[in-house]
Design an enzyme around this catalytic site. Structure first.
Site, PDB file in Angstrom:
ATOM      1  N   ARG A 192      10.029  10.442  15.475  1.00  0.00           N
ATOM      2  CA  ARG A 192      10.494   9.666  14.687  1.00  0.00           C
ATOM      3  C   ARG A 192      11.473  10.241  13.607  1.00  0.00           C
ATOM      4  O   ARG A 192      11.373  11.529  13.497  1.00  0.00           O
ATOM      5  CB  ARG A 192       9.129   9.306  13.859  1.00  0.00           C
ATOM      6  CG  ARG A 192       8.492   7.937  14.242  1.00  0.00           C
ATOM      7  CD  ARG A 192       7.276   7.926  13.429  1.00  0.00           C
ATOM      8  NE  ARG A 192       7.253   7.812  12.136  1.00  0.00           N
ATOM      9  CZ  ARG A 192       6.254   7.590  11.378  1.00  0.00           C
ATOM     10  NH1 ARG A 192       4.987   7.254  11.703  1.00  0.00           N
ATOM     11  NH2 ARG A 192       6.469   7.620  10.109  1.00  0.00           N
ATOM     12  N   LYS A 232      -4.498   8.895  10.028  1.00  0.00           N
ATOM     13  CA  LYS A 232      -5.234   7.516   9.697  1.00  0.00           C
ATOM     14  C   LYS A 232      -4.743   6.690  10.661  1.00  0.00           C
ATOM     15  O   LYS A 232      -5.448   5.599  11.127  1.00  0.00           O
ATOM     16  CB  LYS A 232      -4.328   7.127   8.473  1.00  0.00           C
ATOM     17  CG  LYS A 232      -4.232   7.684   7.351  1.00  0.00           C
ATOM     18  CD  LYS A 232      -3.834   6.998   5.979  1.00  0.00           C
ATOM     19  CE  LYS A 232      -2.325   6.474   6.116  1.00  0.00           C
ATOM     20  NZ  LYS A 232      -1.459   7.791   6.151  1.00  0.00           N
ATOM     21  N   ARG A 263       8.630  13.470   2.005  1.00  0.00           N
ATOM     22  CA  ARG A 263       7.469  12.374   2.300  1.00  0.00           C
ATOM     23  C   ARG A 263       6.217  12.933   1.771  1.00  0.00           C
ATOM     24  O   ARG A 263       5.283  12.514   1.066  1.00  0.00           O
ATOM     25  CB  ARG A 263       7.110  12.255   3.827  1.00  0.00           C
ATOM     26  CG  ARG A 263       8.270  11.394   4.275  1.00  0.00           C
ATOM     27  CD  ARG A 263       8.172  11.186   5.877  1.00  0.00           C
ATOM     28  NE  ARG A 263       7.197  10.270   6.176  1.00  0.00           N
ATOM     29  CZ  ARG A 263       6.566  10.624   7.410  1.00  0.00           C
ATOM     30  NH1 ARG A 263       7.134  11.344   8.583  1.00  0.00           N
ATOM     31  NH2 ARG A 263       5.494  10.123   8.032  1.00  0.00           N
ATOM     32  N   ARG A 280       4.665  15.593  16.694  1.00  0.00           N
ATOM     33  CA  ARG A 280       4.407  14.097  16.927  1.00  0.00           C
ATOM     34  C   ARG A 280       5.502  13.588  17.675  1.00  0.00           C
ATOM     35  O   ARG A 280       6.591  13.618  17.256  1.00  0.00           O
ATOM     36  CB  ARG A 280       3.871  13.402  15.701  1.00  0.00           C
ATOM     37  CG  ARG A 280       3.660  11.983  15.698  1.00  0.00           C
ATOM     38  CD  ARG A 280       3.143  11.333  14.763  1.00  0.00           C
ATOM     39  NE  ARG A 280       3.834  11.073  13.603  1.00  0.00           N
ATOM     40  CZ  ARG A 280       3.450  10.440  12.465  1.00  0.00           C
ATOM     41  NH1 ARG A 280       1.986  10.152  12.283  1.00  0.00           N
ATOM     42  NH2 ARG A 280       4.010  10.328  11.641  1.00  0.00           N
ATOM     43  N   ARG A 290       0.213   2.565  -1.265  1.00  0.00           N
ATOM     44  CA  ARG A 290       0.829   3.873  -1.708  1.00  0.00           C
ATOM     45  C   ARG A 290       1.088   4.337  -2.894  1.00  0.00           C
ATOM     46  O   ARG A 290       1.537   5.401  -3.096  1.00  0.00           O
ATOM     47  CB  ARG A 290       2.013   4.056  -0.778  1.00  0.00           C
ATOM     48  CG  ARG A 290       1.953   4.808   0.646  1.00  0.00           C
ATOM     49  CD  ARG A 290       3.335   4.818   1.459  1.00  0.00           C
ATOM     50  NE  ARG A 290       3.477   5.721   2.223  1.00  0.00           N
ATOM     51  CZ  ARG A 290       3.103   5.699   3.697  1.00  0.00           C
ATOM     52  NH1 ARG A 290       2.902   4.566   4.130  1.00  0.00           N
ATOM     53  NH2 ARG A 290       3.404   6.530   4.587  1.00  0.00           N
TER      54      ARG A 290
HETATM   55  P1  AMP Z   1       4.148   5.547   7.848  1.00  0.00           P
HETATM   56  O1  AMP Z   1       4.375   4.926   9.105  1.00  0.00           O
HETATM   57  O2  AMP Z   1       2.947   4.858   7.194  1.00  0.00           O
HETATM   58  O3  AMP Z   1       4.116   6.858   7.492  1.00  0.00           O
HETATM   59  O4  AMP Z   1       5.296   4.858   6.894  1.00  0.00           O
HETATM   60  C1  AMP Z   1       6.778   5.064   7.058  1.00  0.00           C
HETATM   61  C2  AMP Z   1       7.714   4.946   6.044  1.00  0.00           C
HETATM   62  O5  AMP Z   1       7.756   3.423   5.668  1.00  0.00           O
HETATM   63  C3  AMP Z   1       7.399   5.655   4.816  1.00  0.00           C
HETATM   64  O6  AMP Z   1       7.467   7.082   4.641  1.00  0.00           O
HETATM   65  C4  AMP Z   1       7.794   4.775   3.823  1.00  0.00           C
HETATM   66  O7  AMP Z   1       9.423   4.933   3.578  1.00  0.00           O
HETATM   67  C5  AMP Z   1       7.567   3.163   4.427  1.00  0.00           C
HETATM   68  N1  AMP Z   1       6.549   2.570   3.821  1.00  0.00           N
HETATM   69  C6  AMP Z   1       5.271   2.373   4.564  1.00  0.00           C
HETATM   70  N2  AMP Z   1       4.512   2.020   4.101  1.00  0.00           N
HETATM   71  C7  AMP Z   1       4.692   1.900   2.776  1.00  0.00           C
HETATM   72  C8  AMP Z   1       4.541   1.564   1.342  1.00  0.00           C
HETATM   73  N3  AMP Z   1       2.917   0.934   1.256  1.00  0.00           N
HETATM   74  N4  AMP Z   1       4.983   1.561   0.421  1.00  0.00           N
HETATM   75  C9  AMP Z   1       6.301   1.914   0.356  1.00  0.00           C
HETATM   76  N5  AMP Z   1       6.889   2.327   1.350  1.00  0.00           N
HETATM   77  C10 AMP Z   1       6.047   2.429   2.873  1.00  0.00           C
END
Ligand code: AMP
Length: 206
Positions: free
Chosen positions: A154, A15, A165, A124, A90
């Site tokens: 990360r 994404k 996750r 990654r 989410r």
């Molecule tokens: P991402 O980079 O989108 O994979 O986000 C990394 C982490 O940030 C996720 O595993 C959540 O802990 C937090 N996070 C990102 N976006 C959201 C969201 N919309 N709602 C809740 N937690 C989020």
């Protein structure tokens, strides 16, 4: 043209990469809640400390925190002609809150099987500038080709957190596919190579 865009898909479905392509092609901002949290973590803000305590466990940051953040981001001037939401909503509660402040045109859903995702996330590597790499492709290179900084894995891409996750994704985020289908704005995107996937995205966005 469809301009208010939500991207759906598990972590590691590509994404973020597609969001960056869309942002460039259509001149609209890429809003990644994960990136906003990571920036706050690196700047040691109170929001960053709070987010980190959830992110490190692979859990979602509480809805009320994320919703407020996105609501104020969408009010900024650069969102007037559209935006790409990457990683938000989410949860159904986030999607319902978004309905109240935004009129979405399309939700693009990127499906990638979990075994492929697990392999991708463990491979990654990222840079603070936002660039993403495959460790295999880097082949020992440790510097970002875009900004020269050191690339790293990360914390939440480590195997034990990835499992959490993906569970969170299945339980809390996947139901959004049905949510947007029922609103009549869901488009499934066939995922292939980065370029091939982007061609499929462009066919939907026009
Ligand atoms: P991402 O980079 O989108 O994979 O986000 C990394 C982490 O940030 C996720 O595993 C959540 O802990 C937090 N996070 C990102 N976006 C959201 C969201 N919309 N709602 C809740 N937690 C989020």
């Amino acid at each position: 043209m469809k301009r208010n865009i939500v991207l759906l898909g598990a972590p590691g479905s590509g994404k973020g990469t597609q969001a960056a392509f869309i942002a460039k092609e259509y001149g609209i901002p890429h809003i990644s809640t994960g990136d906003i949290f990571r920036k706050n973590i690196s700047e040691h803000t109170a929001l960053g400390d709070l987010a980190k305590s959830y992110m490190d466990k692979g859990l979602l940051v509480p809805d009320e925190v994320v919703i407020g953040l996105v609501e104020s981001r969408l009010k900024e001037a650069d969102c007037a002609n559209g935006y790409i939401l990457d990683g938000f909503p989410r949860t159904i509660a986030q999607a319902e809150a978004l309905e109240k402040v935004a009129s979405l045109d399309v939700a693009l859903n990127f499906y990638v099987p979990f075994d492929v995702i697990i392999e991708r996330l463990s491979d990654r590597r990222v840079c603070v500038c936002g660039a993403t790499y495959s460790a295999k492709m880097l082949n020992g290179e440790t510097k970002c080709s875009k900004c020269g900084k050191e690339v790293f894995q990360r914390d939440d891409d480590k195997a034990e957190t990835v499992k959490a996750r993906l569970e969170v994704y299945s339980n809390q985020t996947e139901p959004l596919i049905g949510f947007y289908k029922s609103k009549g704005i869901l488009s499934d995107i066939t995922v292939s190579t980065i370029e091939g996937t982007f061609e499929n995205v462009k066919k939907v966005l026009g």
